[in-house]
Design an enzyme around this catalytic site. Structure first.
Site, PDB file in Angstrom:
ATOM      1  N   GLU A  91      -2.520  11.464   4.308  1.00 60.50           N
ATOM      2  CA  GLU A  91      -2.638  12.483   5.332  1.00 60.50           C
ATOM      3  C   GLU A  91      -2.286  11.936   6.707  1.00 60.50           C
ATOM      4  O   GLU A  91      -2.493  10.765   6.997  1.00 60.50           O
ATOM      5  CB  GLU A  91      -4.083  13.004   5.402  1.00 60.50           C
ATOM      6  CG  GLU A  91      -4.610  13.538   4.110  1.00 60.50           C
ATOM      7  CD  GLU A  91      -6.124  13.688   4.149  1.00 60.50           C
ATOM      8  OE1 GLU A  91      -6.701  13.557   5.252  1.00 60.50           O
ATOM      9  OE2 GLU A  91      -6.710  13.922   3.094  1.00 60.50           O
ATOM     10  N   CYS A 104      -2.708  11.066  14.178  1.00 61.54           N
ATOM     11  CA  CYS A 104      -3.605  10.154  13.471  1.00 61.54           C
ATOM     12  C   CYS A 104      -2.963   9.807  12.137  1.00 61.54           C
ATOM     13  O   CYS A 104      -2.761  10.686  11.293  1.00 61.54           O
ATOM     14  CB  CYS A 104      -4.967  10.824  13.271  1.00 61.54           C
ATOM     15  SG  CYS A 104      -6.161   9.820  12.372  1.00 61.54           S
ATOM     16  N   CYS A 111      -9.429   3.870  -0.096  1.00 64.09           N
ATOM     17  CA  CYS A 111     -10.026   2.803   0.697  1.00 64.09           C
ATOM     18  C   CYS A 111     -11.065   2.084  -0.146  1.00 64.09           C
ATOM     19  O   CYS A 111     -11.774   2.715  -0.938  1.00 64.09           O
ATOM     20  CB  CYS A 111     -10.671   3.379   1.961  1.00 64.09           C
ATOM     21  SG  CYS A 111     -11.316   2.125   3.094  1.00 64.09           S
ATOM     22  N   CYS A 115     -17.603   3.330   2.805  1.00 63.07           N
ATOM     23  CA  CYS A 115     -18.499   3.911   3.816  1.00 63.07           C
ATOM     24  C   CYS A 115     -19.111   5.214   3.287  1.00 63.07           C
ATOM     25  O   CYS A 115     -18.407   6.062   2.733  1.00 63.07           O
ATOM     26  CB  CYS A 115     -17.747   4.159   5.114  1.00 63.07           C
ATOM     27  SG  CYS A 115     -17.165   2.644   5.914  1.00 63.07           S
ATOM     28  N   CYS A 118     -17.576   8.784   4.386  1.00 60.95           N
ATOM     29  CA  CYS A 118     -16.119   8.994   4.367  1.00 60.95           C
ATOM     30  C   CYS A 118     -15.643   9.492   3.015  1.00 60.95           C
ATOM     31  O   CYS A 118     -15.922   8.881   1.977  1.00 60.95           O
ATOM     32  CB  CYS A 118     -15.407   7.690   4.726  1.00 60.95           C
ATOM     33  SG  CYS A 118     -13.603   7.836   4.740  1.00 60.95           S
ATOM     34  N   GLY A 156      -7.880   4.946   4.997  1.00 60.59           N
ATOM     35  CA  GLY A 156      -7.777   3.504   4.816  1.00 60.59           C
ATOM     36  C   GLY A 156      -8.307   2.713   5.997  1.00 60.59           C
ATOM     37  O   GLY A 156      -8.592   3.244   7.066  1.00 60.59           O
ATOM     38  N   GLU A 157      -8.445   1.414   5.779  1.00 64.56           N
ATOM     39  CA  GLU A 157      -8.878   0.461   6.798  1.00 64.56           C
ATOM     40  C   GLU A 157      -7.654  -0.322   7.265  1.00 64.56           C
ATOM     41  O   GLU A 157      -7.096  -1.132   6.515  1.00 64.56           O
ATOM     42  CB  GLU A 157      -9.926  -0.481   6.203  1.00 64.56           C
ATOM     43  CG  GLU A 157     -10.177  -1.769   6.974  1.00 64.56           C
ATOM     44  CD  GLU A 157     -10.595  -1.548   8.424  1.00 64.56           C
ATOM     45  OE1 GLU A 157     -10.015  -2.216   9.300  1.00 64.56           O
ATOM     46  OE2 GLU A 157     -11.486  -0.714   8.685  1.00 64.56           O
ATOM     47  N   SER A 188      -7.957   1.314  14.622  1.00 68.51           N
ATOM     48  CA  SER A 188      -9.384   1.250  14.328  1.00 68.51           C
ATOM     49  C   SER A 188      -9.694   0.200  13.265  1.00 68.51           C
ATOM     50  O   SER A 188      -8.825  -0.200  12.483  1.00 68.51           O
ATOM     51  CB  SER A 188      -9.896   2.611  13.849  1.00 68.51           C
ATOM     52  OG  SER A 188      -9.421   2.889  12.541  1.00 68.51           O
ATOM     53  N   SER A 210     -15.481   0.858  14.543  1.00 67.28           N
ATOM     54  CA  SER A 210     -16.474   1.790  14.002  1.00 67.28           C
ATOM     55  C   SER A 210     -17.822   1.085  13.936  1.00 67.28           C
ATOM     56  O   SER A 210     -17.978   0.087  13.228  1.00 67.28           O
ATOM     57  CB  SER A 210     -16.055   2.254  12.605  1.00 67.28           C
ATOM     58  OG  SER A 210     -14.853   2.983  12.665  1.00 67.28           O
ATOM     59  N   LEU A 211     -18.787   1.614  14.648  1.00 68.01           N
ATOM     60  CA  LEU A 211     -20.081   0.950  14.802  1.00 68.01           C
ATOM     61  C   LEU A 211     -21.167   1.678  14.005  1.00 68.01           C
ATOM     62  O   LEU A 211     -21.711   1.138  13.044  1.00 68.01           O
ATOM     63  CB  LEU A 211     -20.437   0.895  16.282  1.00 68.01           C
ATOM     64  CG  LEU A 211     -21.552  -0.045  16.712  1.00 68.01           C
ATOM     65  CD1 LEU A 211     -21.278  -1.469  16.287  1.00 68.01           C
ATOM     66  CD2 LEU A 211     -21.723   0.035  18.236  1.00 68.01           C
ATOM     67  N   HIS A 212     -21.536   2.872  14.440  1.00 67.69           N
ATOM     68  CA  HIS A 212     -22.412   3.814  13.739  1.00 67.69           C
ATOM     69  C   HIS A 212     -23.884   3.407  13.649  1.00 67.69           C
ATOM     70  O   HIS A 212     -24.715   4.232  13.283  1.00 67.69           O
ATOM     71  CB  HIS A 212     -21.875   4.152  12.347  1.00 67.69           C
ATOM     72  CG  HIS A 212     -20.427   4.525  12.356  1.00 67.69           C
ATOM     73  ND1 HIS A 212     -19.866   5.332  13.340  1.00 67.69           N
ATOM     74  CD2 HIS A 212     -19.396   4.180  11.533  1.00 67.69           C
ATOM     75  CE1 HIS A 212     -18.560   5.486  13.093  1.00 67.69           C
ATOM     76  NE2 HIS A 212     -18.260   4.794  12.025  1.00 67.69           N
ATOM     77  N   HIS A 286     -18.298  15.338  10.368  1.00 66.36           N
ATOM     78  CA  HIS A 286     -17.690  16.400   9.575  1.00 66.36           C
ATOM     79  C   HIS A 286     -18.330  16.362   8.189  1.00 66.36           C
ATOM     80  O   HIS A 286     -18.135  15.391   7.456  1.00 66.36           O
ATOM     81  CB  HIS A 286     -16.174  16.173   9.437  1.00 66.36           C
ATOM     82  CG  HIS A 286     -15.402  16.457  10.684  1.00 66.36           C
ATOM     83  ND1 HIS A 286     -14.177  17.067  10.660  1.00 66.36           N
ATOM     84  CD2 HIS A 286     -15.674  16.226  11.978  1.00 66.36           C
ATOM     85  CE1 HIS A 286     -13.715  17.195  11.897  1.00 66.36           C
ATOM     86  NE2 HIS A 286     -14.622  16.685  12.712  1.00 66.36           N
ATOM     87  N   CYS A 329     -11.634  12.595   7.116  1.00 63.22           N
ATOM     88  CA  CYS A 329     -10.652  11.714   6.473  1.00 63.22           C
ATOM     89  C   CYS A 329     -10.714  11.816   4.956  1.00 63.22           C
ATOM     90  O   CYS A 329     -11.751  11.617   4.348  1.00 63.22           O
ATOM     91  CB  CYS A 329     -10.885  10.263   6.895  1.00 63.22           C
ATOM     92  SG  CYS A 329     -10.445   9.943   8.597  1.00 63.22           S
TER      93      CYS A 329
END
Length: 346
Positions: A91, A104, A111, A115, A118, A156-157, A188, A210-212, A286, A329
């Site tokens: 995507e 994006c 991935c 996470c 995700c 993906g990472e 990212s 990405s922290l979260h 989301h 994502c």
């Protein structure tokens, strides 16, 4: 010899290609110009190359360009494009705004990072995207000429595919490529520290982490990467570098109701990020199917932002985009992959 994809090759790689075919070295610059500046899709369009050169190139290489399979458009103008790679799907999301138009892009199919929040993680890891497949999301975008920014924040990472990501960045930012300023690009990571260090040293693009959660044990529940590269190791790596005034580092923070949106988290973030010149982007969650996580309310997010600002951190709420077209994502491609196996309940 099996044909190779010539799109997505750097100038030095193109020089190797033309040398192997017995063509003059300067031909590589001409090919780069046709591929990345003129955006052609066939060797026949390379009019300043001899017919013999074009035939030779066509016999040994192909130009890996393909149009989107489909797209969906949100009520807010966001467009989500679905590209096919082999028998897989990836995507790219186009986000138009009044002062910029951002794409994006994805860097992997699926991935492996797992996470909790995700949808892409549910696909598992399937394939690394080549530099050609990363760049095709830009080159084959119908709105390509309107683009002002690119973010590597799709499926993906990026740091788990660092070779191809760096190659694509070289092509986007080099004079012989798309000649973009690296300040128009944001990449990212969830914290793959060795590759992140390499990215910082070899690229001038902005970094988004990405922290979260500011707490190790809590972050482990959300992001298994914490078991491999801890917050302490991640932040130590960031503190090792002087990002200067022109290069940004930002931290992404998806807010989950009752999980990471309390005063304790405000205090933890203030302590964790103390002394780092950065921006903290607070992000609406989301919803994804069958997830135990719920998004924080708008009022909670505003309170959280204001308290962080009071502590001297620059925190902003990122406007949510494209929720009505599966913009989380991996939602659109997962739906496509599973269309014959599961009910379409999202």
């Amino acid at each position: 010899m099996e044909k190779q994809d010539i799109f997505g090759k750097t100038l030095s790689e193109l020089k190797e290609c033309v040398t192997s075919l017995g063509l003059p070295a300067f031909t590589s610059k001409q090919i780069a110009d046709w591929l990345y500046k003129k955006n052609i899709t066939s060797f026949e369009e390379m009019l300043n190359l001899s017919k013999k050169a074009r035939i030779s190139l066509n016999e040994n290489y192909f130009i890996g360009r393909n149009q989107p399979e489909s797209f969906q458009e949100s009520v807010d103008g966001t467009k989500k494009y679905l590209f096919k790679t082999g028998d897989k799907f990836i995507e790219a999301a186009y986000l138009p705004e009044s002062n910029r138009n951002t794409l994006c892009v994805s860097s992997q199919v699926g991935c492996k990072m797992g996470c909790l929040f995700c949808m892409t993680a549910r696909q598992g890891f399937q394939k690394q995207l080549t530099s050609s497949e990363i760049l095709n999301q830009i080159a084959s975008l119908p709105e390509k000429e309107t683009l002002s920014n690119v973010v590597y924040m799709g499926m993906g990472e990026p740091m788990d595919n660092i070779d191809n990501v760096l190659k694509s960045l070289e092509i986007i930012t080099s004079e012989w490529g798309y000649a973009w300023s690296p300040r128009r690009i944001n990449v990212s990571t969830i914290g793959v520290v060795p590759a992140m260090r390499r990215f910082i040293e070899e690229s001038e693009a902005h970094l988004a982490v990405s922290l979260h959660s500011p707490f190790n044990e809590e972050r482990k529940q959300l992001m298994p990467i914490e078991n491999v590269y801890s917050l302490d190791e991640l932040l130590a790596a960031i503190r090792d570098y002087d990002f200067g005034r022109q290069r940004r580092i930002s931290f992404e923070y998806i807010m989950f109701r009752g999980v990471n949106d309390t005063q304790k988290h405000i205090d933890g973030l203030s302590k964790l990020l103390n002394g780092i010149r950065c921006r903290l982007n607070l992000i609406h969650f989301h919803p994804i199917p069958d997830s135990p996580l719920k998004g924080s309310s708008q009022s909670t997010m505003e309170w959280f932002r204001d308290k962080l600002n009071e502590k001297g951190l620059t925190a902003t709420i990122r406007r949510s985009r494209g929720e009505d077209i599966y913009a989380a994502c991996g939602l659109l491609s997962t739906k496509k992959l599973l269309k014959d196996d599961q009910p379409k309940d999202y």
